[in-house]
Design an enzyme around this catalytic site. Structure first.
Site, short mmCIF file in Angstrom:
data_model
loop_
_atom_site.label_atom_id
_atom_site.label_comp_id
_atom_site.label_asym_id
_atom_site.label_seq_id
_atom_site.Cartn_x
_atom_site.Cartn_y
_atom_site.Cartn_z
N SER A 67 -5.60 -121.62 -55.17
CA SER A 67 -4.22 -121.39 -54.73
C SER A 67 -3.81 -122.21 -53.51
O SER A 67 -2.63 -122.26 -53.19
CB SER A 67 -4.00 -119.91 -54.43
OG SER A 67 -3.82 -119.22 -55.63
N LYS A 70 -1.12 -124.59 -54.15
CA LYS A 70 0.26 -124.17 -54.45
C LYS A 70 1.31 -124.71 -53.48
O LYS A 70 2.34 -125.22 -53.93
CB LYS A 70 0.33 -122.64 -54.53
CG LYS A 70 -0.41 -122.07 -55.75
CD LYS A 70 -0.48 -120.55 -55.72
CE LYS A 70 -1.26 -120.00 -56.92
NZ LYS A 70 -1.49 -118.56 -56.81
N TYR A 192 -1.59 -126.41 -64.47
CA TYR A 192 -1.86 -125.54 -63.33
C TYR A 192 -3.38 -125.32 -63.14
O TYR A 192 -3.89 -125.38 -62.02
CB TYR A 192 -1.12 -124.21 -63.55
CG TYR A 192 -1.55 -123.09 -62.63
CD1 TYR A 192 -1.10 -123.06 -61.30
CD2 TYR A 192 -2.39 -122.07 -63.06
CE1 TYR A 192 -1.50 -122.03 -60.45
CE2 TYR A 192 -2.78 -121.05 -62.23
CZ TYR A 192 -2.33 -121.03 -60.92
OH TYR A 192 -2.74 -120.03 -60.07
N TYR A 244 -0.51 -113.49 -49.98
CA TYR A 244 -0.31 -112.45 -50.99
C TYR A 244 0.26 -111.19 -50.35
O TYR A 244 1.12 -111.27 -49.49
CB TYR A 244 -1.63 -112.18 -51.72
CG TYR A 244 -2.16 -113.42 -52.39
CD1 TYR A 244 -1.36 -114.16 -53.24
CD2 TYR A 244 -3.45 -113.86 -52.15
CE1 TYR A 244 -1.85 -115.31 -53.85
CE2 TYR A 244 -3.94 -115.00 -52.77
CZ TYR A 244 -3.13 -115.71 -53.62
OH TYR A 244 -3.61 -116.83 -54.21
N VAL A 262 -8.67 -118.38 -54.16
CA VAL A 262 -9.79 -117.53 -54.60
C VAL A 262 -11.16 -118.20 -54.52
O VAL A 262 -12.18 -117.54 -54.69
CB VAL A 262 -9.59 -116.95 -56.02
CG1 VAL A 262 -8.48 -115.92 -56.03
CG2 VAL A 262 -9.34 -118.04 -57.03
N1 GLU Z 1 -6.63 -120.55 -60.37
C1 GLU Z 1 -6.50 -119.25 -59.77
C2 GLU Z 1 -5.74 -118.32 -60.67
O1 GLU Z 1 -4.72 -118.63 -61.12
C3 GLU Z 1 -5.86 -119.35 -58.44
C4 GLU Z 1 -5.62 -118.01 -57.80
C5 GLU Z 1 -5.84 -118.00 -56.31
O2 GLU Z 1 -6.50 -118.89 -55.76
O3 GLU Z 1 -5.37 -117.08 -55.66
O4 GLU Z 1 -6.16 -117.22 -60.93
#
Ligand code: GLU
Length: 443
Positions: A67, A70, A192, A244, A262
């Site tokens: 993430s 992002k 993604y 988050y 994550v």
């Molecule tokens: N590729 C992960 C997912 O979509 C990224 C989520 C994250 O890093 O919070 O679940």
């Protein structure tokens, strides 16, 4: 006696040493390949706006962005399409929910923000390109520009998420059904997953964060990755949505725009000061890295980086001049000398000084000004024009103010040249007056 490294490196090493034993949390396992991460891996890095780099621990160990990609892909979409168009597809409100929540706006189906999975998939779907390869190249190029080196993909992690990412595919299909996904759901999620599997180190992440904090210019390469306006837009969404459902608590305690992932990566940006990054795989219940959260919190406290703390000016704006009402020789310039980077706050000090005083000729010395932003320039220009309109003789030293044929001020090469100018003395009927008298200003 052995002398250790510089004090910043020493501070990072100290935080690293003490938090290395902080237990709790588990590496993410819902992407099977991520479960193989070493829970003891722990890197810290900091990059200044001058491109000075500091690190501790496993800062050169590669891991996947997840993430943390992002905000940078959001930056790419904003650069390509602009805020208004991007905002038609993805919002900018904290969802207050988990990273993989089905958090879609009632009615429009628009995801709340680009930092949760749904919003990130919707954002990735906006990246233009002729086909999947070209679109991914564009993403990788931009991530690499932020990092200042060519990044690559961890194919094993990509394959692992592609094999198990049905929840994200489901989110994409829901959005497509609601009319809030710009392309085919499988194409969007595949792109993604690839962006999430881009590999970088903690040291890279700190450069990427510093680039956002530096108005979009990579402080190590000196190259622009995105416009200043886009960097500000991205930081704003990171500040409210980057952690988050722990974003509010994070802003309260750490006070920096941030983004976690994550795989254990975490970036935090202290605008105009530092980019910071941490990597440590064990995650807390909100999906944020346990050690990273503690490390960034401590870094922010130690170095006084909380956004809501007023930044101390790097140097006083006004330098080395007597008060303007110190009764200078008739006709002589009173001097206001400014230094450093002038923004709204600094310009207010300058214009306050300019407006003060007895009403005689005034010289604004900008010779030591390193940067004049557009707001400061407009404020100072307007003030000089106001003084001239009131009948005061106005002059400037230095080339910080652009040449203007209609400028109501004179320009001198130096304070000494202005002092040597006897135009005003002649006008005041006092040729040579002041010789041997009190100097109203220094050189
Ligand atoms: N590729 C992960 C997912 O979509 C990224 C989520 C994250 O890093 O919070 O679940």
């Amino acid at each position: 006696m052995a002398v250790g490294p510089d004090v910043v490196t020493e501070a990072l090493a100290d935080i690293h040493r003490r938090l290395g034993s902080l237990d709790g949390g588990e590496p993410a396992s819902y992407i099977p390949e991520l479960a193989r991460a070493d829970p003891g891996g722990f890197g810290l890095a900091l990059v200044s706006m001058d491109g000075h780099r500091y690190a501790a621990g496993d800062a050169q160990e590669p891991f996947t962005l997840q993430s943390v990609s992002k905000p940078f892909v959001y930056a790419l979409a904003l650069s390509e399409l602009g805020l208004d168009e991007v905002s038609r597809w993805v919002g900018a409100e904290p969802s207050g929910e988990a990273f993989n929540a089905i958090s879609l706006e009632d009615g429009t189906g628009r995801p709340s923000n680009a930092m949760i999975n749904a919003g990130a998939i919707a954002t990735t779907a906006l990246v233009p390109g002729a086909g999947a390869d070209e679109r991914f190249e564009r993403i990788l190029d931009r991530l690499s520009a932020f990092a200042g080196r060519r990044l690559d993909v961890d194919e094993a992690v990509y394959a692992s998420e592609a094999a198990t990412g049905d929840r994200n595919r489901a989110l994409a299909y829901l959005m497509r059904g609601a009319g809030s996904l710009a392309c085919d759901p499988l194409a969007a999620t595949d792109l993604y997953f690839r962006q999430c599997a881009v590999r970088a180190t903690t040291a890279d992440l700190a450069v990427m964060a510093a680039t956002l904090g530096n108005g979009g210019v990579n402080p190590v390469t000196g190259r622009r990755a995105v416009s200043e306006a886009v960097a500000v837009q991205v930081l704003s969404v990171m500040a409210t949505c980057g952690m988050y459902d722990a974003s509010g608590e994070w802003l309260l305690r750490v006070g920096l725009p941030a983004k976690s992932g994550v795989s254990g990566g975490l970036i935090a940006v202290s605008p105009a000061r530092f980019g910071a990054a941490c990597w440590s795989p064990p995650l807390d219940g909100a999906g944020n890295p346990v050690r990273g959260t503690a490390a960034l919190r401590e870094l922010s406290e130690r170095f006084g980086l909380h956004l809501m703390l007023s930044p101390a000016p790097a140097a006083p704006t006004i330098v080395g001049e007597p008060p303007l009402d110190a009764a200078p020789r008739a006709g002589a310039f009173a001097v206001v000398a400014a230094q450093g980077a002038l923004d709204f706050t600094a310009a207010e000090r300058v214009l306050f000084e300019l407006e003060a005083g007895s009403g005689g000729p005034v010289l604004l010395d900008l010779g030591l000004v390193t940067r004049l932003d557009a707001v400061a320039e407009a404020m100072i220009t307007a003030t000089l024009a106001r003084l001239a309109a009131r009948g005061r003789r106005v002059a400037v030293v230095g080339d910080a103010l652009p040449e203007r044929p209609d400028a109501p001020w004179e320009r001198f090469g130096s304070r000494a040249a202005a002092r040597a100018d006897r135009t005003a003395d002649a006008g005041a009927g006092k040729p040579g007056g002041g010789a041997g008298g009190a100097q109203p200003y220094g050189d």
